[in-house]
Design an enzyme around this catalytic site. Structure first.
Site, PDB file in Angstrom:
ATOM      1  N   HIS A 154       0.832  -1.213   0.000  1.00  0.00           N
ATOM      2  CA  HIS A 154       0.000   0.000   0.000  1.00  0.00           C
ATOM      3  C   HIS A 154       0.859   1.253   0.000  1.00  0.00           C
ATOM      4  CE1 HIS A 154       0.887   0.736   4.237  1.00  0.00           C
ATOM      5  NE2 HIS A 154       0.462  -0.466   4.567  1.00  0.00           N
ATOM      6  N   CYS A 162       3.305  -4.757   6.620  1.00  0.00           N
ATOM      7  CA  CYS A 162       3.011  -4.608   5.184  1.00  0.00           C
ATOM      8  C   CYS A 162       4.266  -4.158   4.437  1.00  0.00           C
ATOM      9  CB  CYS A 162       1.894  -3.592   4.977  1.00  0.00           C
ATOM     10  SG  CYS A 162       0.318  -4.051   5.750  1.00  0.00           S
TER      11      CYS A 162
END
Length: 490
Positions: A154, A162
């Protein structure tokens, strides 16, 4: 067969060259101020021209490959001959944890492995600008009891498990993926790897607790290097298998069916592995007695701390392991780890002491804690051994060895008494001063100064004895008042 022909033509080229980490990171030419629709954003003319020069259709399939240690994300795209070439290489802005797979929710680890990404895993409404769900946990992760949710690629440059990019990078990656799906690609393969699995890198990390897991991923890395096509991935017996032919079915937790590697692939792998084994032996010899120190996330962040200056608080680049880590002698690393463990023990001890100190406070004010007798020992001793010394009257002072002796006595006695009073709580100090002004001097004997038998009793007795001893000492410093006409008396 098509795969057989591709392997045969690619094997020799793969031995002579490979993708290196030294290629410059791509500068993304995306101006977010001009992006009116994140979903419908069209790739810049510059990248479209690059595709044309590389014989790539705008909507041909892509593959994503991540190398944690270097902190890079690569976009590979199929050309006219269906071989994949690297189109883009981006610097990952932030990834959390250390090298190694994600195991459970909250461990801050970013996933490692092979993950298929379908169109449904694209999130144009992410709180982190745009997001692509990695698909963790996949069938391998589930078979091995690994779990976690919302592991993404992202934007926003902030990570907790992430792979986080800048918003500009994410806009381009999202558009490349969207176009590939429009061209008919069913799933984009994500290869999330700890590092480039060269002989030297594998030798450098041979002492890692994750080395068995990485050795299992390596055939998938190798076969992509040989064929330049994403490998076919299956899971059986809780492990990855790549490009295997079988008439049976694969079950993640079941026994692997009878399977075989295509003959041409076997030949290409034999040549590839022969060179790899020679290189590994040389690397192991070169690194003899050395070990790689894998840095923590905090150590990685420290080397890029200046990048956060002037940015919003959420912007948190983490740097690379290659920049923060280092090769060390085994003995030096052992000493460093021992020192680290020692500091951890000290930290725990400080936390325990702080917790105890917090217990001794109430409503933000210090609560008096019993302490040892604040009266200095020399004063106690003098009070015991010379009870009459401080009670000399007018004639006693006059006929002492010298007037100077008498003058020296008072300041010497006054200093410790004041020190004793200063250590008393305010109410007790006032009481001592009032008592000192009116009290009648009493002889101080050895019974006055108590000597408890054990430490606990000593602490309690000291608290109770401090005030009487202080009162008597103060009182004894004051001459006994008599009418001026009574120069005689007892």
């Amino acid at each position: 067969m098509r795969l057989t022909h591709l392997v045969a033509t690619a094997a020799i080229a793969a031995l002579l060259s490979s993708c290196t980490a030294n290629e410059a990171m791509d500068t993304v030419d995306v101006d977010l101020k001009k992006v009116s629709s994140k979903v419908n954003y069209q790739l810049s003319g510059k990248i479209v021209q690059k595709m044309q020069a590389m014989s790539m259709a705008k909507d041909s399939p892509i593959m994503l490959r991540i190398f944690k240690e270097e902190g890079v994300l690569e976009v590979w795209k199929a050309n006219a001959s269906n071989r994949y070439e690297m189109l883009r290489q981006y610097k990952i802005c932030a990834w959390s944890g250390k090298l190694g797979p994600k195991v459970k929710e909250g461990d801050r680890q970013a996933p490692e492995g092979f993950y298929p990404i379908s169109p449904g895993q694209m999130n144009p409404n992410s709180s982190y600008y745009l997001a692509i769900n990695t698909g963790f946990p996949n069938r391998f992760d589930q078979a091995n009891g690994r779990f976690g949710t919302n592991l993404m690629i992202h934007g926003a440059c902030s990570s907790s498990g992430c792979y986080s990019m800048t918003d500009e990078q994410m806009q381009e990656i999202f558009a490349l993926s969207r176009d590939a799906y429009k061209g008919g690609q069913q799933a984009i393969q994500l290869q999330a790897l700890p590092f480039r699995m060269t002989a030297e890198n594998m030798a450098r990390h041979k002492n890692s607790p994750n080395i068995d897991f990485w050795n299992m991923l390596k055939p998938g890395y190798d076969q992509f290097e040989i064929t330049k096509r994403p490998p076919e991935v299956n899971i059986c017996e809780k492990k990855y298998v790549f490009n295997q032919q079988t008439d049976g079915k694969f079950s993640p937790t079941g026994q692997c069916p009878a399977m075989s590697t295509p003959a041409t692939m076997q030949g290409a792998l034999a040549s590839y592995n022969k060179k790899y084994n020679d290189d590994y032996a040389k690397a192991t010899k070169k690194l003899d007695g050395m070990v790689w120190y894998e840095p923590s996330e905090a150590e990685r962040k420290a080397i890029v701390a200046k990048q956060r200056v002037g940015k919003e608080l959420a912007y948190a680049p983490t740097g690379t392991s290659l920049d923060a880590g280092k090769l060390m002698k085994v003995a030096d690393l052992e000493k460093q780890e021992a020192r680290r463990a020692e500091l951890e023990e000290v930290k725990k001890a400080i936390e325990i002491q702080k917790a105890e100190l917090d217990k001794s406070t109430k409503n933000g004010k210090n609560v008096p804690v019993p302490a040892e007798n604040p009266l200095p020992k020399p004063v106690q001793q003098a009070a015991v051994e010379q009870p009459g010394a401080a009670r000399k009257g007018f004639w006693g002072s006059l006929f002492s060895k010298s007037g100077a002796d008498a003058q020296q006595l008072e300041p010497a006695a006054a200093a410790p008494i004041n020190a004793a009073q200063e250590q008393q709580p305010a109410g007790q100090k006032q009481a001592v001063q009032q008592a000192a002004a009116t009290a009648t001097p009493q002889p101080v004997t050895t019974a006055t100064v108590k000597k408890p038998a054990d430490a606990a009793a000593a602490q309690t007795a000291a608290a109770t004895d401090a005030a009487p001893v202080a009162e008597q000492a103060v009182a004894e410093q004051q001459p006994k008042k008599r009418p001026f006409w009574k120069l005689w008396g007892n």
